[in-house]
Design a protein around this motif. Structure first.
Motif, short mmCIF file in Angstrom:
data_model
loop_
_atom_site.label_atom_id
_atom_site.label_comp_id
_atom_site.label_asym_id
_atom_site.label_seq_id
_atom_site.Cartn_x
_atom_site.Cartn_y
_atom_site.Cartn_z
N SER A 10 36.31 -25.34 9.73
CA SER A 10 38.07 -25.81 9.40
C SER A 10 38.85 -24.68 8.33
O SER A 10 37.81 -23.70 8.05
N VAL A 11 39.61 -23.67 8.66
CA VAL A 11 40.88 -22.84 8.32
C VAL A 11 40.86 -24.02 6.56
O VAL A 11 41.74 -24.36 6.60
N ASN A 12 40.15 -22.67 5.48
CA ASN A 12 40.79 -23.00 4.19
C ASN A 12 41.74 -22.10 3.01
O ASN A 12 42.43 -22.52 2.73
N ASP A 13 42.25 -20.77 4.35
CA ASP A 13 42.96 -20.07 3.92
C ASP A 13 44.11 -19.01 5.27
O ASP A 13 42.80 -17.84 5.52
N PHE A 14 44.75 -19.56 5.87
CA PHE A 14 44.81 -19.25 7.13
C PHE A 14 45.04 -17.34 7.41
O PHE A 14 44.99 -16.71 8.20
N ALA A 15 45.83 -17.30 6.21
CA ALA A 15 46.43 -15.43 5.76
C ALA A 15 45.11 -14.48 6.12
O ALA A 15 45.01 -13.89 6.66
N GLY A 16 43.92 -15.09 4.70
CA GLY A 16 42.88 -14.26 4.96
C GLY A 16 42.21 -14.24 6.64
O GLY A 16 41.55 -13.41 6.75
N PHE A 17 42.26 -15.90 7.23
CA PHE A 17 41.46 -15.68 8.25
C PHE A 17 42.27 -14.79 10.09
O PHE A 17 41.62 -14.86 10.60
N GLU A 23 40.15 -9.04 14.62
CA GLU A 23 39.29 -8.81 15.26
C GLU A 23 37.82 -8.53 15.92
O GLU A 23 37.42 -8.05 17.06
N ILE A 24 37.83 -10.63 15.65
CA ILE A 24 36.44 -10.66 16.32
C ILE A 24 36.31 -11.10 17.94
O ILE A 24 35.64 -10.42 18.92
N PRO A 25 37.33 -10.48 19.04
CA PRO A 25 37.68 -10.48 20.37
C PRO A 25 37.45 -9.20 21.10
O PRO A 25 35.91 -9.18 21.56
N ALA A 26 36.86 -8.27 20.02
CA ALA A 26 37.14 -6.90 20.59
C ALA A 26 34.42 -6.88 20.13
O ALA A 26 34.67 -6.04 21.66
N PHE A 27 34.68 -7.72 19.27
CA PHE A 27 33.63 -7.72 18.88
C PHE A 27 32.46 -8.51 20.23
O PHE A 27 31.40 -8.00 20.37
N ILE A 28 33.24 -9.32 20.69
CA ILE A 28 32.49 -10.17 21.52
C ILE A 28 32.39 -9.38 23.12
O ILE A 28 31.58 -9.77 23.70
N PHE A 78 31.71 -11.67 9.79
CA PHE A 78 31.52 -12.53 9.54
C PHE A 78 31.82 -13.43 8.39
O PHE A 78 32.04 -14.23 7.64
N LYS A 79 31.58 -12.04 6.67
CA LYS A 79 31.85 -12.57 5.18
C LYS A 79 33.46 -12.97 5.25
O LYS A 79 33.81 -13.58 4.51
N VAL A 80 34.49 -12.22 5.78
CA VAL A 80 35.69 -13.06 6.65
C VAL A 80 35.94 -14.41 6.35
O VAL A 80 36.30 -15.30 5.88
N ARG A 81 35.05 -14.71 7.74
CA ARG A 81 34.88 -15.69 8.35
C ARG A 81 34.22 -17.05 7.64
O ARG A 81 35.00 -17.98 7.06
N ALA A 83 34.50 -16.47 3.83
CA ALA A 83 35.22 -17.10 3.19
C ALA A 83 36.46 -17.53 3.12
O ALA A 83 37.07 -18.02 1.86
N THR A 84 36.91 -17.68 4.37
CA THR A 84 38.53 -18.38 4.51
C THR A 84 38.24 -19.67 5.06
O THR A 84 38.72 -20.32 6.23
N THR A 85 36.92 -20.08 5.34
CA THR A 85 37.08 -21.42 6.20
C THR A 85 35.14 -21.50 5.71
O THR A 85 34.97 -21.46 5.21
N THR A 86 34.92 -23.26 6.60
CA THR A 86 34.13 -23.65 6.49
C THR A 86 33.94 -23.57 7.62
O THR A 86 34.85 -24.84 8.33
N SER A 87 32.46 -23.57 8.09
CA SER A 87 32.07 -23.71 9.71
C SER A 87 30.34 -23.62 9.29
O SER A 87 29.94 -23.30 8.30
N LYS A 88 29.65 -23.98 10.27
CA LYS A 88 28.68 -24.18 11.42
C LYS A 88 28.77 -23.30 12.36
O LYS A 88 29.80 -23.52 13.03
#
Length: 96
Positions: A10-17, A23-28, A78-81, A83-88
């Motif tokens: 769940s996204v807690n800070d969309f602007a930060g996310f 950027e994540i698609p390039a790493f995938i 990943f640190k951005v994720r 900091a800006t989401t709650t994730s599993k």
């Protein structure tokens, strides 16, 4: 054997996310991965699991998925994720 990182978040800070989203698609792609499910709102059919959003990635082999998850260049993202989401996140093996 294919491997599937499955992210429930769940996204807690969309602007930060947004940085992560951009950027994540390039790493995938760097690790030969692809999206199977991208940020959708899933429908719970059984049980009390209530994920808000899900991402499922597919990698051609477990080693590629592990290289993606441990890539030193992606750790700040990943640190951005974190900091800006709650994730599993889980990694599941699939069939070839």
């Amino acid at each position: 054997m294919k491997a599937y990182p499955v992210l429930d978040f769940s996204v807690n800070d969309f602007a930060g996310f947004r940085k992560y989203i951009a950027e994540i698609p390039a790493f995938i792609a760097k690790h030969s991965g692809k999206y199977i499910v991208q940020g959708v709102r899933p429908t719970t059919i059984e049980g009390d699991w209530k994920p808000e959003r899900m991402v499922i990635l597919e990698f051609p082999q477990r080693g590629k998925a592990e290289a993606f998850l441990t890539d030193p260049e992606i750790q700040d993202l990943f640190k951005v994720r974190h900091a800006t989401t709650t994730s599993k996140l889980v990694l599941a093996d699939g069939f070839t």
